[in-house]
Each structure stands twice: as structure tokens, then as C-alpha cells.
Write an enzyme that holds these catalytic residues in place. Sequence first.
Site, mmCIF file in Angstrom:
data_model
loop_
_atom_site.group_PDB
_atom_site.id
_atom_site.type_symbol
_atom_site.label_atom_id
_atom_site.label_comp_id
_atom_site.label_asym_id
_atom_site.label_seq_id
_atom_site.Cartn_x
_atom_site.Cartn_y
_atom_site.Cartn_z
ATOM 1 N N ASN A 2 0.832 -1.192 0.000
ATOM 2 C CA ASN A 2 0.000 0.000 0.000
ATOM 3 C C ASN A 2 0.874 1.251 0.000
ATOM 4 O O ASN A 2 1.623 1.438 -0.972
ATOM 5 C CB ASN A 2 -1.118 -0.035 1.042
ATOM 6 C CG ASN A 2 -0.758 -0.438 2.447
ATOM 7 O OD1 ASN A 2 -0.466 -1.577 2.715
ATOM 8 N ND2 ASN A 2 -0.786 0.505 3.365
ATOM 9 N N ASP A 3 0.818 2.093 1.002
ATOM 10 C CA ASP A 3 1.401 3.436 0.919
ATOM 11 C C ASP A 3 2.865 3.502 0.482
ATOM 12 O O ASP A 3 3.681 2.686 0.922
ATOM 13 C CB ASP A 3 1.382 4.108 2.302
ATOM 14 C CG ASP A 3 0.098 3.912 3.050
ATOM 15 O OD1 ASP A 3 -0.862 3.383 2.491
ATOM 16 O OD2 ASP A 3 0.075 4.298 4.236
ATOM 17 N N GLN A 19 4.682 0.211 2.032
ATOM 18 C CA GLN A 19 4.010 -0.716 2.939
ATOM 19 C C GLN A 19 3.892 -2.054 2.228
ATOM 20 O O GLN A 19 3.327 -2.146 1.129
ATOM 21 C CB GLN A 19 2.627 -0.176 3.299
ATOM 22 C CG GLN A 19 2.668 0.958 4.283
ATOM 23 C CD GLN A 19 3.121 0.491 5.650
ATOM 24 O OE1 GLN A 19 2.341 -0.041 6.419
ATOM 25 N NE2 GLN A 19 4.398 0.668 5.971
ATOM 26 N N TRP A 27 -3.456 -7.299 3.068
ATOM 27 C CA TRP A 27 -2.733 -6.597 4.126
ATOM 28 C C TRP A 27 -2.375 -7.560 5.263
ATOM 29 O O TRP A 27 -3.175 -8.421 5.627
ATOM 30 C CB TRP A 27 -3.638 -5.460 4.624
ATOM 31 C CG TRP A 27 -2.954 -4.463 5.494
ATOM 32 C CD1 TRP A 27 -2.218 -3.409 5.100
ATOM 33 C CD2 TRP A 27 -2.965 -4.457 6.924
ATOM 34 N NE1 TRP A 27 -1.760 -2.719 6.187
ATOM 35 C CE2 TRP A 27 -2.204 -3.338 7.321
ATOM 36 C CE3 TRP A 27 -3.526 -5.272 7.909
ATOM 37 C CZ2 TRP A 27 -1.991 -3.010 8.651
ATOM 38 C CZ3 TRP A 27 -3.320 -4.946 9.238
ATOM 39 C CH2 TRP A 27 -2.555 -3.828 9.601
ATOM 40 N N ARG A 131 -0.091 8.012 13.968
ATOM 41 C CA ARG A 131 0.879 7.378 13.061
ATOM 42 C C ARG A 131 1.281 8.227 11.852
ATOM 43 O O ARG A 131 0.787 9.300 11.633
ATOM 44 C CB ARG A 131 0.302 6.060 12.559
ATOM 45 C CG ARG A 131 -1.034 6.177 11.840
ATOM 46 C CD ARG A 131 -1.464 4.780 11.356
ATOM 47 N NE ARG A 131 -2.746 4.807 10.688
ATOM 48 C CZ ARG A 131 -3.922 4.609 11.272
ATOM 49 N NH1 ARG A 131 -3.972 4.367 12.579
ATOM 50 N NH2 ARG A 131 -5.039 4.640 10.586
ATOM 51 N N ASP A 132 2.179 7.638 11.078
ATOM 52 C CA ASP A 132 2.634 8.117 9.765
ATOM 53 C C ASP A 132 3.465 9.407 9.849
ATOM 54 O O ASP A 132 3.129 10.431 9.235
ATOM 55 C CB ASP A 132 1.442 8.308 8.809
ATOM 56 C CG ASP A 132 0.554 7.063 8.732
ATOM 57 O OD1 ASP A 132 1.057 5.963 9.043
ATOM 58 O OD2 ASP A 132 -0.632 7.191 8.379
ATOM 59 N N GLU A 183 -4.631 10.317 8.020
ATOM 60 C CA GLU A 183 -3.452 9.465 7.863
ATOM 61 C C GLU A 183 -2.433 10.156 6.955
ATOM 62 O O GLU A 183 -2.768 11.072 6.210
ATOM 63 C CB GLU A 183 -3.845 8.124 7.214
ATOM 64 C CG GLU A 183 -4.858 7.318 8.018
ATOM 65 C CD GLU A 183 -5.158 5.940 7.419
ATOM 66 O OE1 GLU A 183 -5.207 4.981 8.189
ATOM 67 O OE2 GLU A 183 -5.350 5.825 6.202
ATOM 68 N N TRP A 278 -8.982 1.925 0.073
ATOM 69 C CA TRP A 278 -9.226 0.848 1.061
ATOM 70 C C TRP A 278 -10.601 0.202 0.907
ATOM 71 O O TRP A 278 -10.846 -0.874 1.443
ATOM 72 C CB TRP A 278 -9.034 1.370 2.497
ATOM 73 C CG TRP A 278 -7.582 1.463 2.864
ATOM 74 C CD1 TRP A 278 -6.883 2.577 3.223
ATOM 75 C CD2 TRP A 278 -6.644 0.370 2.917
ATOM 76 N NE1 TRP A 278 -5.565 2.252 3.479
ATOM 77 C CE2 TRP A 278 -5.397 0.914 3.301
ATOM 78 C CE3 TRP A 278 -6.719 -1.001 2.665
ATOM 79 C CZ2 TRP A 278 -4.245 0.130 3.449
ATOM 80 C CZ3 TRP A 278 -5.570 -1.785 2.812
ATOM 81 C CH2 TRP A 278 -4.364 -1.211 3.197
HETATM 82 C C1 FRU Z 1 -2.749 4.269 5.116
HETATM 83 C C2 FRU Z 1 -2.375 3.422 6.307
HETATM 84 C C3 FRU Z 1 -1.458 4.190 7.235
HETATM 85 C C4 FRU Z 1 -0.722 3.105 7.940
HETATM 86 C C5 FRU Z 1 -0.567 2.063 6.873
HETATM 87 C C6 FRU Z 1 -0.616 0.651 7.351
HETATM 88 O O1 FRU Z 1 -3.112 3.532 4.001
HETATM 89 O O2 FRU Z 1 -3.542 2.994 6.983
HETATM 90 O O3 FRU Z 1 -2.128 5.081 8.093
HETATM 91 O O4 FRU Z 1 0.499 3.527 8.459
HETATM 92 O O5 FRU Z 1 -1.620 2.287 5.940
HETATM 93 O O6 FRU Z 1 -0.318 -0.241 6.321
#
Ligand code: FRU
Length: 475
Positions: A2-3, A19, A27, A131-132, A183, A278
Site C-alpha cells: 500500500n502506501d 508498505q 494486508w 501514526r505516519d 493518515e 481501502w
Molecule cells: C494508510 C495506512 C497508514 C498506515 C498504513 C498501514 O493507508 O492505513 O495510516 O500507516 O496504511 O499499512
Amino acid sequence: MNDPNGMFFYNGYYHLYFQYYPEGNVWGPMHWGHAISTDMITWTEQPIALYPDKLGDIFSGSAVVDLNNSSGFGATRNKIPVVAMYTNSKRLGNDEWLQTQSIAYSLDEGKTFTKYENNPVIENPGLKDFRDPKVTWDSIHQKWTLVLAAGDKINLYTSTNLKDWEFQSSFGEHIGAHGGVWECPDFFPMVVEGTNEIKWVLLVSINPGGLNGGSATQYFIGDFDGKTFSLDPSFNNDLENEKALWIDYGKDNYAGVTWSNIPDSDGRKLFLGWMSNWQYAQQVPTETWRSAMTTPREITVIKNDGQYRLKFLPVRELQNYVSKTIRKNEISITDKTVVAKSPLVDFTKADIQFTVSDLKQDVYTFSLSNSIGESISFGLNNKDHFFFIDRSKSGNTSFSEDFAKNVSKAPLNKNINDLDVRIILDKTSIELFYNNGTTVMTEIFFTTQPFDSFSINANAKPVEIENLIIKQLKL
Ligand code: FRU
């Protein structure tokens, strides 16, 4: 995957971490995958850079090149450290986790990382979602600046050594969209195009709560005094009633952030997003891979009629991948007309541009289709003031109710006189840049066979298409 995470440029290479769950295509416990590129277009995957540890999985974050060794991590081997900052997310139970911020450093230009022994560097203040972290060198105030998502707000911290972080302020109360958790923020200064004025840009991803459903990224423009970000007054009207401005009005551009350490001699602000949502990221009909990133984009801040806006355009490096160019100066269209077809054009990798001046009719519809009736259509409704993209007939859409439930729309505040369109096509994605990147729409699709024609529907009134340029890409 993902990210996108930890993007920095150093010594000729663009680094992209992401990610990544290596054990499956949904995931799972997150790692940082890694890829490198000299032009942001062709990527070579590298070994996994960060693995889960006792503090938790490795969620999203950023990386900076610590050129002056402010962290001290470079002292022993006299190397310039790359410092990554990420969220450790420790699972405590069902839907319960503890999120803290940690750092790791690399003395080999981002190939391998050593986690800092005193992690976490920012403890959790009692929030479920915390986070992030995105670190930026603030050359104006000569400090490291950090933004992270704290519930549905942004917390801002500063540091001189990347290890000790001082909380400065929080942003987001009663401002912007709040239909979900905030996020993956990003925060950086930019010179407003054609001026000497500096404005600070804050990108905030939100999930759910995007304008067209699910995940999306909103933005704010304002000023920063080294401690507090304040929204430019021109934004207040725009953002009334939970309205927001979005960096992309398609459904598939999420968690995007910018590269750090781009040299001043280059001067660009370079961005990449995760091309999914998502709502259905884990159900899309792909097996050996899951998800791609957007085309890398250059960000510009513009000021138009007293309002600050962002503009996004594909990076110029894409031009090095053009294998053939087809040009048509003028095409007159009265009905639904096919303007390009395969095999002359391979629509699974193309960059198409054209202009329509002096817009006179209410709706302009452009479409890509194939011989079994699958299509994607997009365009402008100049009467009700919005751009749209409709993928409801684009092939396999049944894997998720949310995938094609609605036509995605990008509102405009008035009708427009001229339209320029740029379309970047890949096998399973369309990226639309309208009017020089002032409105962007990115969406993915899953046809059962490739599109083989591109047509324009003039809805019975004549339309002149100018400067049609179709660039075949070799990728
Ligand atoms: C965004 C997210 C972030 C998190 C990550 C987890 O897509 O939810 O906030 O750090 O993905 O994979």
C-alpha cells in the site's frame, strides 16, 4: 503493497519504500519494501528494508538525508546517515493496537537500516490512531519538522537531532473533511508560481470520508512560524461546512507524499501516491501482484483570483519513454467519433493530449472501449460544473460494491471556456490531468481485454479538437 514510504533522493537515486506484506496479497504484518530508480519511472526492487520488531509492525513513515549528521548516527563511520522515521504498530488485540514513532538509520545510502536503541522516540499520548510521521528539513527555521496523524488531527513537532521531538501544535479542529481517520500527512514550504511568496502546504489523507467515497487526500495551504500552521484566510470560505480541497478527485490516489532531499538545482516538489482505495484494495482481481503507485507527479502552488491551489502534472522523465508520436492538428467531430484505434495505438501504455477551445456545449464525453463492449468514459459537464469519470462498464467491477457504484466527480466553481486534457494510460489505470493539472482524476479498472479505441462524443453539436498528440510509451 500500500502506501509509499520513506521517499528520498540521494547520489543519483530516487528511493521508494512502501508498505509491504511479503507473505500474501492482502494486508498483513507490515514491512518496508524498497525500490530504487534513476528517473522515478523504471524501478528495481531491493531487499526488504525494515522488518517488524518487538515494538510492532512497521507502518508508514518517511526518510531524510541527514547531510550535517545532526543525529550523530554518522559519526563513527564518517558516513552521511539516512534517517527513517516510521510508526511501530503493536497489535494488542482485536482492533486494538499501540502506535508509537521510531527511527532507524542507514550508513549505506538506504540499503540497510539499523533501528535506534532508544526507540520509540515519540510515545503514544493515549490515542488509538497515532501514526505516519513525515519529517522535513525546514530551512527557514533551521529545524527538522515533523507532522503525524493523531486521530483526525495533525500533530506538529520539531527537533534539532531527529531523536528528541518537541510537540508544537495541532491542526485540524473544525477544518477540512473529517469523515474518517486522518493518515499519512506531508508538510512542506513552496514558492508560489511566478512570485517570491512562500506558502506551506499540508497534505492529509483521510479514510473513509473521501469526496467520492473511501480513501482520498485533502490539502491545506497557509503559513508556518516554526511552531504553528495557520490556514491562509482565503481558504476559510472554501473549507466551510466540512468541505475540502482534494489533490485528486478520482478514487485511486491515496497516502501520497513527496520526496525529500531533492537538490535545489532541480527545485521540483515530487509526489507519488498509492493507486488504490481501502474500499476494495484487497479485493481487486489481481493475483500475482496487488496495487501500483501513481505516475510520479510534480506539484506546483498557484495563485488564481486570490486563491491558492495545487497543480499536479506527470514528471517530465516520462518523455524519455516515448516510442512513437502521432499528431493530428485539427479534428472536427459531430457525433460519436473514433479518433484513434489499435493497432496504431496500444492503449495499455499511452500518453494522450488534446485541447478543446471555446467550449459551447453542456457535456463533453471521451471514452475508451474495446470490441466486447467494455468502456470507461470521462469528461466535463460544463452546465452543472464538474468533471467526471465513469468506470461502471469497464469490465470486472463485481468484486466490490463500492468500485463502480457512483460516477466520480470533481466539482468546478464555474463553467470554463477552454479545456486541455492529458490522459496517462496503463493496463489497469487512467490518470486524467485537466487544464494543466488543476484538476486530477486517477482511477483503476480491470477490463477482460485491452481497450482498442478512443472516441469523443460531440453530443450532436460540432466540436473542434485541436493539437491531438498521442504518445506511445515503451514501458
Ligand atoms: C494508510 C495506512 C497508514 C498506515 C498504513 C498501514 O493507508 O492505513 O495510516 O500507516 O496504511 O499499512
